[in-house]
Write an enzyme that holds these catalytic residues in place. Structure first.
Site, PDB file in Angstrom:
ATOM      1  CE  LYS A 104      -7.241   5.817   8.385  1.00 54.84           C
ATOM      2  NZ  LYS A 104      -6.886   4.424   8.023  1.00 54.84           N
ATOM      3  CD  GLU A 119      -3.574   3.352   1.440  1.00 53.68           C
ATOM      4  OE1 GLU A 119      -4.189   3.390   2.525  1.00 53.68           O
ATOM      5  OE2 GLU A 119      -2.375   3.023   1.357  1.00 53.68           O
ATOM      6  CD  GLU A 129      -6.844  -0.772   6.897  1.00 50.28           C
ATOM      7  OE1 GLU A 129      -6.834  -1.947   6.453  1.00 50.28           O
ATOM      8  OE2 GLU A 129      -5.813  -0.108   7.080  1.00 50.28           O
ATOM      9  CG  ASP A 145      -2.811   0.902  10.704  1.00 54.98           C
ATOM     10  OD1 ASP A 145      -2.590   1.660   9.736  1.00 54.98           O
ATOM     11  OD2 ASP A 145      -3.572  -0.086  10.631  1.00 54.98           O
ATOM     12  CB  SER A 146       1.504   4.333   8.437  1.00 60.20           C
ATOM     13  OG  SER A 146       0.987   5.547   8.945  1.00 60.20           O
ATOM     14  CG  ASP A 202      -5.468   3.942  11.212  1.00 60.19           C
ATOM     15  OD1 ASP A 202      -6.623   4.102  10.758  1.00 60.19           O
ATOM     16  OD2 ASP A 202      -4.441   4.010  10.512  1.00 60.19           O
TER      17      ASP A 202
HETATM   18  O1  KIV Z   1      -1.997   4.383   8.534  1.00 58.86           O
HETATM   19  C1  KIV Z   1      -2.001   5.327   7.716  1.00 58.86           C
HETATM   20  O2  KIV Z   1      -1.062   6.127   7.651  1.00 58.86           O
HETATM   21  C2  KIV Z   1      -3.146   5.452   6.824  1.00 58.86           C
HETATM   22  C3  KIV Z   1      -3.046   6.453   5.715  1.00 58.86           C
HETATM   23  C4  KIV Z   1      -2.110   5.990   4.692  1.00 58.86           C
HETATM   24  C5  KIV Z   1      -4.373   6.789   5.167  1.00 58.86           C
HETATM   25  O3  KIV Z   1      -4.117   4.769   6.990  1.00 58.86           O
END
Ligand code: KIV
Length: 275
Positions: A123, A192, A125, A54-55, A93
């Protein structure tokens, strides 16, 4: 420098493969991608796991945090990545508020990511508080990767992007959360921005692999945001990033040369046009 190029690579990477990598002591390489072309490049380069992080909210959409990106947008990015991949495991994510409200909503979000985008795993959190949700998603046949330490979806709760779990209480809680995530059925866990010694301890305690970002060299694998490691981002310099290129300047120089060629009439040449 990795030598795992196209021809000597093992078959498709599955969730089983990454767990086996830990058992064999082989490090896991993970990187983010958000589109077809980048996915094709990193897959060809031999990456084991592609994270559609989600980056994307930051590096693709220009938001300050990961919070604004929607499930529909993450499904779009993931479907583009899946079309570019032959070998890597694609983990997507689940974005902020697509899994926190109810278990039912989380199941629907994870299911959409698998059915509509073609992700191989999701994924999300959090620690003990998301374990019930993770169990239900895993029970539905969807593999889940956990994420502890600095969890960017909670940035407004933390108030800072500084290293997490430096004090004993938070470190102890993180260890408990890691054990709970394994128990809930996660096949792997991102750690992280936590102290390297703590990441080492968690890695030794768990049977599932840990994948670190700013969590030291003893994790079972490493992940970086592809824009950071290629130097596409310019003003972001945390110590955990290793830059393999300076693509911001290289691309900017290339475009600048093109601008000059167009302005001067040098482009196109006789060879670059049809007679
Ligand atoms: O969203 C992302 O890029 C991440 C990584 C930094 C692990 O969750």
């Amino acid at each position: 420098m990795s030598t795992a190029k196209a021809d000597d690579r093992p078959d498709k990477v599955t969730t089983r493969t990454v767990v086996d990598f830990k058992i064999k002591g082989e490090k896991i390489s993970m990187i983010t991608a958000y589109d077809y072309t980048m996915a094709k490049i990193v897959d060809h380069a031999g990456i084991d796991v592609i994270l559609v992080g989600d980056s994307a909210s930051n590096v693709m959409a220009g938001h300050e945090t990961t919070l604004p990106i929607t499930l529909d947008q993450m499904i779009y990015h993931t479907s583009c990545v899946v079309r570019g991949v032959d070998r890597a495991l694609v983990v997507a994510d689940l974005p902020f508020m697509s899994y926190q409200v109810t278990v039912k909503e989380a199941l629907i979000s994870a299911g959409r990511m698998m059915k509509e985008a073609g992700a191989h795993a999701v994924k999300l959190e959090g620690g003990a508080s998301v374990c019930e949700t993770i169990k239900r998603i895993v029970d539905a046949g969807i593999p889940v990767m956990g994420h502890l330490g600095l969890t960017p979806q909670s940035i407004y709760k933390f108030g800072t992007y500084k290293v997490r779990a430096k004090d004993d209480a938070e470190a102890e809680q993180l260890i408990k959360d890691a054990m709970a995530l394994q128990e809930a059925g996660c096949f792997a866990l991102v750690l992280e921005k936590i102290p390297a010694a703590l990441a080492t301890k968690v890695t030794k305690l768990l049977d599932i692999p840990t994948i670190g970002i700013g969590a030291g060299g003893e994790c079972d694998g490493q992940v970086l945001v592809v824009h950071d490691m290629l130097g596409l981002t310019k003003d972001f310099h945390p110590r955990f990033i290793r830059r393999y290129h300076n693509l911001f300047d290289e691309m900017s120089n290339a475009v600048n040369a093109y601008v000059n060629d167009v302005k001067s009439g040098d482009f196109p040449s006789d060879q670059e046009q049809y007679n």
